[in-house]
Design a protein around this motif. Structure first.
Motif, PDB file in Angstrom:
ATOM      1  N   GLN A 217      48.982  34.710  19.130  1.00  0.00           N
ATOM      2  CA  GLN A 217      48.988  34.846  17.669  1.00  0.00           C
ATOM      3  C   GLN A 217      49.528  36.211  17.250  1.00  0.00           C
ATOM      4  OE1 GLN A 217      44.762  33.697  17.052  1.00  0.00           O
ATOM      5  NE2 GLN A 217      45.562  32.187  15.622  1.00  0.00           N
TER       6      GLN A 217
ATOM      7  N   LYS B 166      49.140  33.932   9.189  1.00  0.00           N
ATOM      8  CA  LYS B 166      48.567  32.595   9.337  1.00  0.00           C
ATOM      9  C   LYS B 166      47.236  32.597  10.081  1.00  0.00           C
ATOM     10  CE  LYS B 166      53.072  30.301   9.176  1.00  0.00           C
ATOM     11  NZ  LYS B 166      54.029  29.410   9.881  1.00  0.00           N
ATOM     12  N   PHE B 167      46.728  33.765  10.473  1.00  0.00           N
ATOM     13  CA  PHE B 167      45.425  33.822  11.126  1.00  0.00           C
ATOM     14  C   PHE B 167      44.705  35.083  10.676  1.00  0.00           C
ATOM     15  CE2 PHE B 167      48.044  36.455  13.789  1.00  0.00           C
ATOM     16  CZ  PHE B 167      47.204  37.395  14.359  1.00  0.00           C
ATOM     17  N   GLU B 168      43.431  35.108  10.906  1.00  0.00           N
ATOM     18  CA  GLU B 168      42.609  36.237  10.470  1.00  0.00           C
ATOM     19  C   GLU B 168      42.621  37.306  11.559  1.00  0.00           C
ATOM     20  OE1 GLU B 168      40.385  38.472   7.866  1.00  0.00           O
ATOM     21  OE2 GLU B 168      41.411  36.559   7.514  1.00  0.00           O
ATOM     22  N   TYR B 169      43.538  38.257  11.428  1.00  0.00           N
ATOM     23  CA  TYR B 169      43.605  39.326  12.429  1.00  0.00           C
ATOM     24  C   TYR B 169      42.485  40.338  12.155  1.00  0.00           C
ATOM     25  CZ  TYR B 169      45.845  42.282   8.878  1.00  0.00           C
ATOM     26  OH  TYR B 169      46.108  43.014   7.743  1.00  0.00           O
TER      27      TYR B 169
END
Length: 279
Positions: free
Chosen positions: A64, A206-209
């Protein structure tokens, strides 16, 4: 595998020490080794392995991470500080590996009748026993603000020093941990925080870093106020496993395993190159 609170090692374990291979030992080799050993464990109840490994100045990214909108800016920042950057062949997010970080893999046959948590608990119990003489409470829960956060972050007084992950392949399972033993945990976290800042730059992702707060991380030397080294912690690991019933034998890969390792190394290297070249 066992349930939490009942760590035992009642069979023969091979021990492969890759903690002193130095600068020419690439982290991609470690992933290839663990995949090879997983396959061996899946084929036999008798082939369990403890592997220790250390890599110098390496940032391991997750898949990711490699898709962040300004990933090249983030990687250039890391390379500017002399870090080698790779993309792992499993889940997880960015972590720092250096001379003060000891990695351990417990590799064994997968027992499909036991929950996935049992593998995490096996490593967690082992780590608690190794450091029991310091009489500090080690807990396992997600440390918000740390890098590569997860439910099996290991911490003392809310400050993370380790993370546990699992990789399953061909009937075998590798339970892996990175232990920040020496140096500054917050300095390592600062590096990853700046990486995300440069790789995201406020863009939508697109993701929760992780939004990293460096004060949430520390090394065990800092937390225990103790002089620790990779070698003395590794010795304590071997002693603890033996006390739990393990019969440890020094080992190398068999000819068949070396052949599989070489194939796995090519595979993980090609995957890494694809991830880096598509950024």
């Amino acid at each position: 595998m066992t349930n939490a609170g009942a760590t035992t090692f009642t069979n023969t374990w091979r021990f492969l020490d890759h903690s002193t291979l130095g600068l020419n030992f690439n982290a991609l080799q470690s992933f290839a080794y663990d995949d090879t050993l997983c396959a061996s464990a899946g084929q036999s109840d008798q082939v369990s392995t403890l592997r220790s490994w250390v890599h110098h100045d390496t940032i391991v990214l997750g898949t990711q991470d490699s898709r962040l909108p300004h990933i090249n800016d983030g990687i250039n920042y890391l390379k500017g500080f002399g870090y080698n950057v790779i993309v792992r062949n499993s889940g997880g997010l960015a972590v720092v590996l250096d001379e003060g970080v000891l990695n351990l893999s417990l590799i064994m046959k997968e027992d499909k009748g036991i929950s996935i948590h049992a593998g995490y608990d096996l490593m967690f119990d082992l780590i608690r026993e190794i450091f029991a003489p310091y009489q500090m409470k080690i807990e396992a829960y997600e440390i918000v603000g740390s890098y590569c956060p997860g439910s099996y972050d290991l911490s003392i007084d809310g400050r993370k020093f380790a993370g546990i992950s699992q990789r399953r392949i061909r009937g075998g399972v590798a339970v892996q941990i990175y232990l920040c033993l020496t140096g500054s945990g917050s300095t390592r976290a600062e590096v990853i925080r700046e990486f995300y800042h440069r790789a995201v730059q406020g863009a939508q992702v697109k993701f929760e870093y992780p939004r990293i707060q460096p004060e949430t991380m520390a090394s065990l030397s800092e937390l225990l106020d103790a002089e620790l080294t990779v070698q003395n912690v590794l010795l304590r690991t071997l002693q603890t496993m033996q006390q739990q019933g393990a019969r440890l034998t020094n080992a190398t890969l068999s000819a068949d395993e070396m052949s599989r390792y070489e194939q796995n190394y090519i595979r993980v290297t090609e995957r890494n190159n694809r991830c880096l070249h598509t950024m």
